[in-house]
Design a protein around this motif. Structure first.
Motif, PDB file in Angstrom:
ATOM      1  N   GLU A  69      29.805  50.798  23.053  1.00  0.00           N
ATOM      2  CA  GLU A  69      31.207  51.253  23.148  1.00  0.00           C
ATOM      3  C   GLU A  69      31.784  51.401  21.744  1.00  0.00           C
ATOM      4  O   GLU A  69      31.489  50.600  20.851  1.00  0.00           O
ATOM      5  N   GLU A  98      31.605  39.435  23.540  1.00  0.00           N
ATOM      6  CA  GLU A  98      31.218  40.793  23.937  1.00  0.00           C
ATOM      7  C   GLU A  98      30.972  41.652  22.703  1.00  0.00           C
ATOM      8  O   GLU A  98      30.142  42.547  22.703  1.00  0.00           O
ATOM      9  N   ASP A 119      35.354  37.327  26.017  1.00  0.00           N
ATOM     10  CA  ASP A 119      35.623  38.756  25.865  1.00  0.00           C
ATOM     11  C   ASP A 119      36.962  38.803  25.135  1.00  0.00           C
ATOM     12  O   ASP A 119      38.000  38.575  25.751  1.00  0.00           O
ATOM     13  N   LEU A 121      38.875  41.028  23.873  1.00  0.00           N
ATOM     14  CA  LEU A 121      39.887  41.962  24.356  1.00  0.00           C
ATOM     15  C   LEU A 121      39.306  42.747  25.520  1.00  0.00           C
ATOM     16  O   LEU A 121      38.404  43.573  25.355  1.00  0.00           O
ATOM     17  N   ASP A 122      39.803  42.450  26.734  1.00  0.00           N
ATOM     18  CA  ASP A 122      39.275  43.102  27.936  1.00  0.00           C
ATOM     19  C   ASP A 122      40.214  44.234  28.324  1.00  0.00           C
ATOM     20  O   ASP A 122      41.429  44.071  28.350  1.00  0.00           O
ATOM     21  N   GLY A 123      39.613  45.404  28.615  1.00  0.00           N
ATOM     22  CA  GLY A 123      40.435  46.548  29.028  1.00  0.00           C
ATOM     23  C   GLY A 123      40.777  47.433  27.837  1.00  0.00           C
ATOM     24  O   GLY A 123      41.800  48.095  27.807  1.00  0.00           O
ATOM     25  N   ASN A 213      36.804  51.460  41.155  1.00  0.00           N
ATOM     26  CA  ASN A 213      36.900  52.780  40.535  1.00  0.00           C
ATOM     27  C   ASN A 213      36.266  53.797  41.479  1.00  0.00           C
ATOM     28  O   ASN A 213      35.040  53.957  41.503  1.00  0.00           O
ATOM     29  N   TYR A 245      44.045  50.052  41.149  1.00  0.00           N
ATOM     30  CA  TYR A 245      43.001  49.910  40.122  1.00  0.00           C
ATOM     31  C   TYR A 245      43.587  50.203  38.750  1.00  0.00           C
ATOM     32  O   TYR A 245      43.987  51.321  38.466  1.00  0.00           O
ATOM     33  N   GLY A 247      41.992  49.191  35.760  1.00  0.00           N
ATOM     34  CA  GLY A 247      40.938  49.510  34.802  1.00  0.00           C
ATOM     35  C   GLY A 247      40.829  48.453  33.710  1.00  0.00           C
ATOM     36  O   GLY A 247      39.983  48.530  32.826  1.00  0.00           O
ATOM     37  N   SER A 248      41.691  47.428  33.765  1.00  0.00           N
ATOM     38  CA  SER A 248      41.483  46.215  32.952  1.00  0.00           C
ATOM     39  C   SER A 248      41.148  45.126  33.944  1.00  0.00           C
ATOM     40  O   SER A 248      41.970  44.822  34.831  1.00  0.00           O
ATOM     41  N   MET A 249      39.962  44.511  33.794  1.00  0.00           N
ATOM     42  CA  MET A 249      39.556  43.493  34.772  1.00  0.00           C
ATOM     43  C   MET A 249      40.607  42.389  34.868  1.00  0.00           C
ATOM     44  O   MET A 249      40.945  41.953  35.978  1.00  0.00           O
ATOM     45  N   PHE A 263      38.396  42.703  44.543  1.00  0.00           N
ATOM     46  CA  PHE A 263      38.086  43.500  43.349  1.00  0.00           C
ATOM     47  C   PHE A 263      36.579  43.753  43.367  1.00  0.00           C
ATOM     48  O   PHE A 263      35.787  42.834  43.568  1.00  0.00           O
ATOM     49  N   LYS A 275      28.694  47.232  35.679  1.00  0.00           N
ATOM     50  CA  LYS A 275      29.146  47.352  34.287  1.00  0.00           C
ATOM     51  C   LYS A 275      29.571  45.995  33.717  1.00  0.00           C
ATOM     52  O   LYS A 275      29.421  45.769  32.516  1.00  0.00           O
ATOM     53  N   LEU A 276      30.088  45.087  34.530  1.00  0.00           N
ATOM     54  CA  LEU A 276      30.714  43.889  33.977  1.00  0.00           C
ATOM     55  C   LEU A 276      29.670  42.866  33.529  1.00  0.00           C
ATOM     56  O   LEU A 276      28.612  42.713  34.145  1.00  0.00           O
ATOM     57  N   ARG A 277      29.989  42.183  32.402  1.00  0.00           N
ATOM     58  CA  ARG A 277      29.031  41.305  31.762  1.00  0.00           C
ATOM     59  C   ARG A 277      29.131  39.913  32.366  1.00  0.00           C
ATOM     60  O   ARG A 277      30.234  39.375  32.597  1.00  0.00           O
ATOM     61  N   GLU A 281      32.651  37.881  31.576  1.00  0.00           N
ATOM     62  CA  GLU A 281      33.575  38.544  32.514  1.00  0.00           C
ATOM     63  C   GLU A 281      33.321  38.017  33.933  1.00  0.00           C
ATOM     64  O   GLU A 281      34.216  37.445  34.557  1.00  0.00           O
TER      65      GLU A 281
HETATM   66  P1  AHG Z   1      36.122  45.776  27.998  1.00  0.00           P
HETATM   67  O1  AHG Z   1      37.332  46.549  27.645  1.00  0.00           O
HETATM   68  O2  AHG Z   1      36.185  44.320  27.592  1.00  0.00           O
HETATM   69  O3  AHG Z   1      34.849  46.448  27.518  1.00  0.00           O
HETATM   70  O4  AHG Z   1      36.042  45.682  29.594  1.00  0.00           O
HETATM   71  C1  AHG Z   1      36.329  46.821  30.324  1.00  0.00           C
HETATM   72  C2  AHG Z   1      35.880  46.604  31.739  1.00  0.00           C
HETATM   73  C3  AHG Z   1      36.884  45.849  32.584  1.00  0.00           C
HETATM   74  O5  AHG Z   1      38.034  45.455  31.876  1.00  0.00           O
HETATM   75  C4  AHG Z   1      37.286  46.839  33.665  1.00  0.00           C
HETATM   76  O6  AHG Z   1      37.314  46.227  34.924  1.00  0.00           O
HETATM   77  C5  AHG Z   1      36.175  47.874  33.613  1.00  0.00           C
HETATM   78  O7  AHG Z   1      35.687  47.871  32.290  1.00  0.00           O
HETATM   79  C6  AHG Z   1      36.672  49.248  33.952  1.00  0.00           C
HETATM   80  O8  AHG Z   1      35.541  50.070  33.930  1.00  0.00           O
HETATM   81  P2  AHG Z   1      35.664  51.594  34.451  1.00  0.00           P
HETATM   82  O9  AHG Z   1      36.547  52.284  33.462  1.00  0.00           O
HETATM   83  O10 AHG Z   1      34.237  52.086  34.449  1.00  0.00           O
HETATM   84  O11 AHG Z   1      36.257  51.537  35.836  1.00  0.00           O
END
Ligand code: AHG
Ligand code: MN
Ligand code: MN
Ligand code: MN
Length: 336
Positions: A69, A98, A119, A121-123, A213, A245, A247-249, A263, A275-277, A281
């Motif tokens: 990323e 992360e 993590d 900074l998540d999202g 998503n 949704y 998009g920030s966990m 969720f 995708k989630l670690r 996470e």
């Molecule tokens: P991060 O920003 O720490 O990399 O985590 C992003 C994660 C999580 O916050 C969220 O639930 C997920 O990515 C969203 O992913 P999509 O955009 O693929 O839905």
């Protein structure tokens, strides 16, 4: 009188943890010291996030992390802040972030008995548009007092002593469990203290919200596809669930704690492990969810039973209201 008492009897997170600690006479306050350094990190990131737009802290840092990323400036800044705060606490021996490909092994003179996975900074994708983001962390005890190795980190989530997250949204809310329930604290900027605002959080047994998503629907497996279909077109004639949704966990899971629902970040054909670690996470959020009376499932097993083999391992995750997760477990049971 009680209203006055309420106003002047400030239950700060530090006091709350000290109360907890007093239940463990053998404890020497190490956890309290560790937590106070995590809280310091959260206060710093909260202030940086609030100023991000003004302080030119938005946008890319020009580097790419181990996840592939593009790192945002705030990703890098918050990572630096937490690493420094955790090392200076003198209570940690291994740090997993992360944003760092390798684990940080704290030098012997500053070493303590805790492992922190986080993590910072998540999202991140939501930073530049001002949508809620957060920090997620989990705490393990190092297994023995020999030279710490990476094996000490690869523990199942059920071994965690504590887990929490801080959400930087309309208010700065820190949600924490040390294994005896979940409590939420809100930062009072005028005091610079986190005050207990959500005592003993319990996730509703069943919810009316599903959080996924939908853009990945083409690649979902059978059980996830069937579950989401049931949310939208219930067979039992009940009303359809709402989709929420962010998009920030952190934001999606915080809403799930307070409002109930489920969720999902499922596996899909492109990413068979989702995708989630796992370490920073899936485990912390699953630990918290179980402590709040909900549950967390990977599609194959209870999330906290998973034993990670790599630092940045990923896993599908379905977590939230107990009964909602039961439904998706039943669908995977048929399929497995
Ligand atoms: P991060 O920003 O720490 O990399 O985590 C992003 C994660 C999580 O916050 C969220 O639930 C997920 O990515 C969203 O992913 P999509 O955009 O693929 O839905
Ligand atoms: Mn990221
Ligand atoms: Mn994240
Ligand atoms: Mn992140």
């Amino acid at each position: 009188h009680s209203a006055d008492a309420q106003r002047t009897d400030l239950m700060t997170i530090t006091r709350f943890v000290l109360n907890e600690q007093s239940k463990h006479p053998e404890s020497r306050g190490d956890f309290t010291i560790l937590l106070s350094h995590i809280v310091l990190g959260c206060k710093f990131v909260c202030s940086a996030v609030n100023k991000a737009g003004l302080a030119k802290l938005i946008g890319l840092a020009g580097e790419t992390n181990v996840q592939g990323e593009e790192q945002k400036k705030l990703d890098v800044l918050s990572n630096d802040v937490f690493i420094k705060a955790l090392v200076s606490s003198g209570r940690t021996c291994i740090l997993v972030s992360e944003e760092d490909e390798e684990a940080t092994f704290v030098e012997p003179s500053k070493r303590g008995k805790y492992i922190v996975v986080f993590d910072p900074l998540d999202g991140s994708s939501n930073i530049d548009c001002g949508v809620s983001i957060g920090t997620i962390f989990g705490i393990y005890l190092v297994k023995e007092d020999r030279e710490p190795t990476i094996e000490d980190v690869l523990q199942p989530g059920k071994n965690m002593l504590a887990a929490g997250y801080c959400m930087y949204g309309s208010s700065c809310t820190l949600v924490l469990s040390t294994g005896t329930g979940v409590n939420g604290f809100t930062l009072d900027p005028s005091l610079g203290e986190f005050i207990l605002t959500h005592p003993d959080i319990k996730v509703p047994k069943k919810g009316k919200i599903y959080s996924v998503n939908e853009g990945n629907a083409k690649n979902w497996d059978g059980p996830t596809t069937k579950y989401v279909e049931n949310c939208k077109f219930p067979k039992d004639g009940s009303s359809p669930k709402s989709l929420r949704y962010v998009g920030s966990m952190v934001a999606d899971v915080h809403r799930t704690f307070l409002y109930g629902g489920i969720f999902l970040y499922p596996a899909d054909k492109k990413s068979p492990n989702g995708k989630l670690r796992v370490l920073y996470e899936v485990f912390p959020m699953s630990f918290l969810m179980e402590q709040a009376g909900g549950q967390a499932f990977t599609g194959k097993q209870r999330a906290l039973d998973l034993v990670p083999t790599k630092l940045h391992e990923r896993s599908p995750i379905f977590l939230g209201s107990y009964e909602d997760v039961e439904e998706i477990k039943a669908l995977y049971a048929v399929d497995n």
